[in-house]
Design an enzyme around this catalytic site. Structure first.
Site, mmCIF file in Angstrom:
data_model
loop_
_atom_site.group_PDB
_atom_site.id
_atom_site.type_symbol
_atom_site.label_atom_id
_atom_site.label_comp_id
_atom_site.label_asym_id
_atom_site.label_seq_id
_atom_site.Cartn_x
_atom_site.Cartn_y
_atom_site.Cartn_z
ATOM 1 N N GLN A 1 0.882 -1.185 -0.032
ATOM 2 C CA GLN A 1 0.004 0.168 -0.041
ATOM 3 C C GLN A 1 0.911 1.325 -0.091
ATOM 4 O O GLN A 1 0.352 2.344 -0.383
ATOM 5 C CB GLN A 1 -1.018 -0.025 1.338
ATOM 6 C CG GLN A 1 -1.957 -0.940 1.181
ATOM 7 C CD GLN A 1 -2.914 -1.056 2.324
ATOM 8 O OE1 GLN A 1 -2.215 -1.635 3.339
ATOM 9 N NE2 GLN A 1 -4.025 -0.507 2.434
ATOM 10 N N HIS B 1 -6.699 -9.947 5.269
ATOM 11 C CA HIS B 1 -6.853 -8.650 4.430
ATOM 12 C C HIS B 1 -5.606 -8.149 3.989
ATOM 13 O O HIS B 1 -5.201 -7.896 2.998
ATOM 14 C CB HIS B 1 -7.643 -7.460 5.347
ATOM 15 C CG HIS B 1 -7.838 -6.342 4.590
ATOM 16 N ND1 HIS B 1 -9.064 -5.889 4.134
ATOM 17 C CD2 HIS B 1 -6.797 -5.366 4.378
ATOM 18 C CE1 HIS B 1 -8.841 -4.771 3.704
ATOM 19 N NE2 HIS B 1 -7.658 -4.410 3.584
HETATM 20 O O1 K1U Z 1 -5.873 -0.644 4.424
HETATM 21 C C1 K1U Z 1 -5.872 -1.471 5.316
HETATM 22 O O2 K1U Z 1 -5.251 -2.642 4.874
HETATM 23 C C2 K1U Z 1 -5.960 -1.112 6.649
HETATM 24 C C3 K1U Z 1 -7.558 -1.502 7.113
HETATM 25 C C4 K1U Z 1 -7.369 -2.909 7.760
HETATM 26 C C5 K1U Z 1 -8.654 -3.664 8.070
HETATM 27 C C6 K1U Z 1 -10.146 -3.000 8.519
HETATM 28 C C7 K1U Z 1 -10.887 -3.764 8.755
HETATM 29 C C8 K1U Z 1 -11.152 -5.084 8.307
HETATM 30 C C9 K1U Z 1 -9.944 -5.662 7.793
HETATM 31 C C10 K1U Z 1 -8.771 -4.915 7.692
HETATM 32 C C11 K1U Z 1 -8.063 -0.380 7.996
HETATM 33 O O3 K1U Z 1 -7.533 -0.304 9.096
HETATM 34 S S1 K1U Z 1 -9.450 0.546 7.412
HETATM 35 C C12 K1U Z 1 -9.559 1.539 8.584
HETATM 36 C C13 K1U Z 1 -10.332 0.979 9.855
HETATM 37 O O4 K1U Z 1 -10.831 -0.145 9.767
HETATM 38 C C14 K1U Z 1 -10.165 1.625 11.126
HETATM 39 C C15 K1U Z 1 -9.758 2.812 11.370
HETATM 40 C C16 K1U Z 1 -9.798 3.453 12.551
HETATM 41 C C17 K1U Z 1 -10.182 2.853 13.793
HETATM 42 C C18 K1U Z 1 -10.830 1.498 13.360
HETATM 43 C C19 K1U Z 1 -10.811 0.928 12.479
HETATM 44 ZN ZN ZN Z 2 -6.587 -2.748 2.674
#
Ligand code: K1U
Ligand code: ZN
Length: 167
Positions: free
Chosen positions: A51, A133
């Site tokens: 990423q 993920h």
């Molecule tokens: O982009 C990424 O890979 C990170 C992604 C990870 C993820 C989140 C949810 C399910 C599977 C994988 C994130 O962090 S998205 C943002 C998010 O979920 C979040 C942000 C702030 C507080 C809590 C959650």
């Molecule tokens: Zn992601």
């Protein structure tokens, strides 16, 4: 603290397959620190090197509420998985989109830590979802690619619109 630029879907570079890290050097440790800074600042709960346009098998994750439980996975491999769970996922490379994805509920993963030492981890719940993920990112797969063609087409249109309003 160094913040890295996060590639935004549908950037083609998100489809690059990452190479294994041959040795955990100071350069890899610097990447890990910068990735962790970038993840916490975003804010997010995970980030894969893909990423930030670095195509090496490096992941950082912190699913704690206290943001002090950084998990570093270098060259991760899932050695066992079982069960199924549906979780509404987000992605820092696909801002504003949350969609349910079905994944294994329990996984065992082996990886190297920041010192280059191997370890094994049993994960479930959000941690298991997040590891799967992030490992998908390392093979060039973005979570929206689990959705139907129709949903993906709608999503691309929505993202184009979002990007036009940001510019
Ligand atoms: O982009 C990424 O890979 C990170 C992604 C990870 C993820 C989140 C949810 C399910 C599977 C994988 C994130 O962090 S998205 C943002 C998010 O979920 C979040 C942000 C702030 C507080 C809590 C959650
Ligand atoms: Zn992601």
């Amino acid at each position: 603290m160094a913040l890295l630029r996060i590639l935004q879907y549908p950037d083609e570079r998100l489809h690059t397959v990452a190479a294994k890290v041959s040795e955990v050097t100071d350069e890899v440790r610097a990447l890990v620190h910068n990735m962790a800074d970038t993840m916490y600042a975003a804010p997010g709960i995970g980030l894969a090197a893909t990423q930030v346009d670095v195509h090496q098998c490096v992941i950082v994750i912190d699913t704690s509420n206290t943001h002090d439980q950084l998990l570093v996975l270098i060259n991760p491999e899932i050695t066992a998985s079982s069960g199924e769970s549906d979780y509404e996922e987000g992605c820092l490379s696909v801002p504003g989109i949350f969609e349910k994805v079905r994944r294994a509920e329990y996984i065992t993963v082996k990886a190297l830590n920041i010192n280059g030492d191997p370890f094994v981890l049993d994960a479930e719940g959000l941690l298991a979802v997040c590891i799967q993920h992030e490992m998908d990112h390392l093979i060039g797969k973005v979570f929206v690619e689990y959705l139907s063609r129709l949903k993906q087409t709608r999503l691309r249109a929505k993202l184009k619109k979002q990007q036009r309003t940001v510019m």
